[in-house]
Design a protein around this motif. Structure first.
Motif, mmCIF file in Angstrom:
data_model
loop_
_atom_site.group_PDB
_atom_site.id
_atom_site.type_symbol
_atom_site.label_atom_id
_atom_site.label_comp_id
_atom_site.label_asym_id
_atom_site.label_seq_id
_atom_site.Cartn_x
_atom_site.Cartn_y
_atom_site.Cartn_z
ATOM 1 N N THR A 8 11.713 3.123 2.553
ATOM 2 C CA THR A 8 10.515 2.653 2.947
ATOM 3 C C THR A 8 9.641 3.770 3.250
ATOM 4 O OG1 THR A 8 11.226 2.312 5.047
ATOM 5 C CG2 THR A 8 11.409 0.322 3.565
ATOM 6 N N SER A 9 8.499 3.509 3.106
ATOM 7 C CA SER A 9 7.464 4.530 3.555
ATOM 8 C C SER A 9 6.287 4.141 4.211
ATOM 9 C CB SER A 9 6.898 5.429 2.106
ATOM 10 O OG SER A 9 5.906 4.482 1.635
ATOM 11 N N SER A 10 5.375 4.797 4.828
ATOM 12 C CA SER A 10 4.202 4.105 5.614
ATOM 13 C C SER A 10 3.537 3.047 4.767
ATOM 14 C CB SER A 10 3.306 4.891 6.316
ATOM 15 O OG SER A 10 2.755 6.048 5.437
ATOM 16 N N ASN A 11 3.604 3.612 3.498
ATOM 17 C CA ASN A 11 2.700 2.606 2.345
ATOM 18 C C ASN A 11 3.229 1.344 2.183
ATOM 19 O OD1 ASN A 11 0.706 2.161 0.452
ATOM 20 N ND2 ASN A 11 1.515 3.151 -1.032
ATOM 21 N N ASP A 12 4.724 1.497 2.082
ATOM 22 C CA ASP A 12 5.498 0.025 1.992
ATOM 23 C C ASP A 12 5.177 -0.730 3.453
ATOM 24 O OD1 ASP A 12 6.324 0.757 -0.515
ATOM 25 O OD2 ASP A 12 8.158 1.573 0.473
ATOM 26 N N ASP A 13 5.172 -0.149 4.498
ATOM 27 C CA ASP A 13 4.898 -1.096 5.396
ATOM 28 C C ASP A 13 3.441 -1.629 5.647
ATOM 29 O OD1 ASP A 13 7.472 -0.279 6.577
ATOM 30 O OD2 ASP A 13 6.465 1.190 7.914
ATOM 31 N N ASP A 14 2.772 -1.093 4.915
ATOM 32 C CA ASP A 14 1.286 -1.502 5.024
ATOM 33 C C ASP A 14 1.301 -2.693 4.212
ATOM 34 O OD1 ASP A 14 0.285 0.512 6.451
ATOM 35 O OD2 ASP A 14 -0.580 1.775 4.931
ATOM 36 N N HIS A 15 2.072 -2.680 2.869
ATOM 37 C CA HIS A 15 2.061 -3.690 1.926
ATOM 38 C C HIS A 15 2.801 -4.905 2.770
ATOM 39 C CE1 HIS A 15 0.294 -1.984 -1.565
ATOM 40 N NE2 HIS A 15 1.238 -0.923 -1.405
ATOM 41 N N ARG A 16 3.827 -4.677 3.418
ATOM 42 C CA ARG A 16 4.747 -5.698 4.035
ATOM 43 C C ARG A 16 3.766 -6.497 5.110
ATOM 44 N NH1 ARG A 16 8.655 -2.805 6.129
ATOM 45 N NH2 ARG A 16 9.708 -2.839 4.053
ATOM 46 N N ASP A 17 2.948 -5.522 5.855
ATOM 47 C CA ASP A 17 2.112 -6.417 6.705
ATOM 48 C C ASP A 17 1.127 -7.290 6.090
ATOM 49 O OD1 ASP A 17 3.213 -4.987 8.945
ATOM 50 O OD2 ASP A 17 1.674 -3.383 9.064
ATOM 51 N N VAL A 18 0.635 -6.783 5.025
ATOM 52 C CA VAL A 18 -0.330 -7.774 4.123
ATOM 53 C C VAL A 18 0.316 -8.738 3.668
ATOM 54 C CG1 VAL A 18 -1.847 -7.618 2.098
ATOM 55 C CG2 VAL A 18 -2.005 -5.610 3.517
ATOM 56 N N SER A 19 1.413 -8.680 2.893
ATOM 57 C CA SER A 19 2.107 -9.828 2.460
ATOM 58 C C SER A 19 2.599 -10.909 3.835
ATOM 59 C CB SER A 19 3.504 -9.452 1.874
ATOM 60 O OG SER A 19 4.344 -8.806 2.504
ATOM 61 N N ASP A 20 3.102 -10.226 4.992
ATOM 62 C CA ASP A 20 3.454 -11.252 6.206
ATOM 63 C C ASP A 20 2.352 -11.843 6.548
ATOM 64 O OD1 ASP A 20 5.900 -10.145 6.243
ATOM 65 O OD2 ASP A 20 5.654 -8.916 7.786
ATOM 66 N N ALA A 21 0.812 -11.093 6.421
ATOM 67 C CA ALA A 21 -0.286 -11.947 6.870
ATOM 68 C C ALA A 21 -0.640 -12.930 6.083
ATOM 69 C CB ALA A 21 -1.599 -11.018 6.959
ATOM 70 N N ALA A 22 -0.549 -12.901 4.578
ATOM 71 C CA ALA A 22 -0.646 -13.742 3.556
ATOM 72 C C ALA A 22 0.177 -15.019 3.770
ATOM 73 C CB ALA A 22 -0.637 -13.042 2.192
ATOM 74 N N PHE A 23 1.593 -14.619 4.031
ATOM 75 C CA PHE A 23 2.487 -15.752 3.990
ATOM 76 C C PHE A 23 2.226 -16.795 5.361
ATOM 77 C CE2 PHE A 23 6.762 -16.731 6.089
ATOM 78 C CZ PHE A 23 7.238 -17.324 4.869
ATOM 79 N N GLU A 24 1.790 -15.935 6.505
ATOM 80 C CA GLU A 24 1.311 -16.765 7.642
ATOM 81 C C GLU A 24 0.152 -17.620 7.421
ATOM 82 O OE1 GLU A 24 2.271 -18.234 11.110
ATOM 83 O OE2 GLU A 24 3.519 -17.033 10.141
ATOM 84 N N LYS A 25 -0.708 -17.114 6.719
ATOM 85 C CA LYS A 25 -2.111 -17.851 6.350
ATOM 86 C C LYS A 25 -1.788 -18.918 5.479
ATOM 87 C CE LYS A 25 -6.695 -17.402 5.329
ATOM 88 N NZ LYS A 25 -7.636 -17.951 6.238
ATOM 89 N N ARG A 26 -0.864 -18.588 4.524
ATOM 90 C CA ARG A 26 -0.396 -20.027 3.623
ATOM 91 C C ARG A 26 0.235 -20.936 4.260
ATOM 92 N NH1 ARG A 26 0.702 -21.602 -1.432
ATOM 93 N NH2 ARG A 26 2.451 -22.519 -1.872
ATOM 94 N N LYS A 27 1.036 -20.410 5.320
ATOM 95 C CA LYS A 27 1.684 -21.578 6.167
ATOM 96 C C LYS A 27 0.848 -22.216 7.002
ATOM 97 C CE LYS A 27 5.046 -21.640 10.137
ATOM 98 N NZ LYS A 27 6.021 -20.852 10.736
#
Length: 113
Positions: A8-27
């Motif tokens: 993982t890199s910091s760029n992957d962490d940024d993508h994970r944060d975005v996907s977690d936020a989208a996941f929570e928004k969908r929920k």
């Protein structure tokens, strides 16, 4: 030198944060949809039943005060009362289906708490 796909890199962490936020928004959207459609379902059912009942009571009350029964007045009163069901029941069915879809989607995606 080829990059390790499991690293993982910091760029992957940024993508994970975005996907977690989208996941929570969908929920949150699905939970809100389930709640709102459930409330609309209840209101539509109460509208249909109470509207039909009260309209029928009004129609027969009006007939009870008259010495002779006019079939056209009776038909008009019954027709008015049936409109409440004709409006409320389809709305209730659509709201029920929307609530069930949201509930099943939450369950299927593992979002229900």
């Amino acid at each position: 030198m080829p990059r390790n796909p499991y690293q993982t890199s910091s760029n992957d962490d940024d993508h994970r944060d975005v996907s977690d936020a989208a996941f929570e928004k969908r929920k949150q959207i699905l939970k809100r949809m389930q709640l709102v459609s459930g409330v609309v379902f209840l209101i539509a059912v109460v509208f249909a039943v109470a509207g039909t009942t009260l309209s029928m009571m009004a129609a027969f009350r009006q007939l009870s005060t008259q010495s002779s029964v006019d079939p056209t007045q009776l038909a008009a009163g019954i027709s008015r009362s049936l409109r409440f069901g004709a409006i409320g029941i389809p709305i209730a069915v659509i709201a029920f289906l929307a609530s069930a879809w949201a509930r099943l989607t939450l369950r299927r995606e593992g979002l229900d708490d």
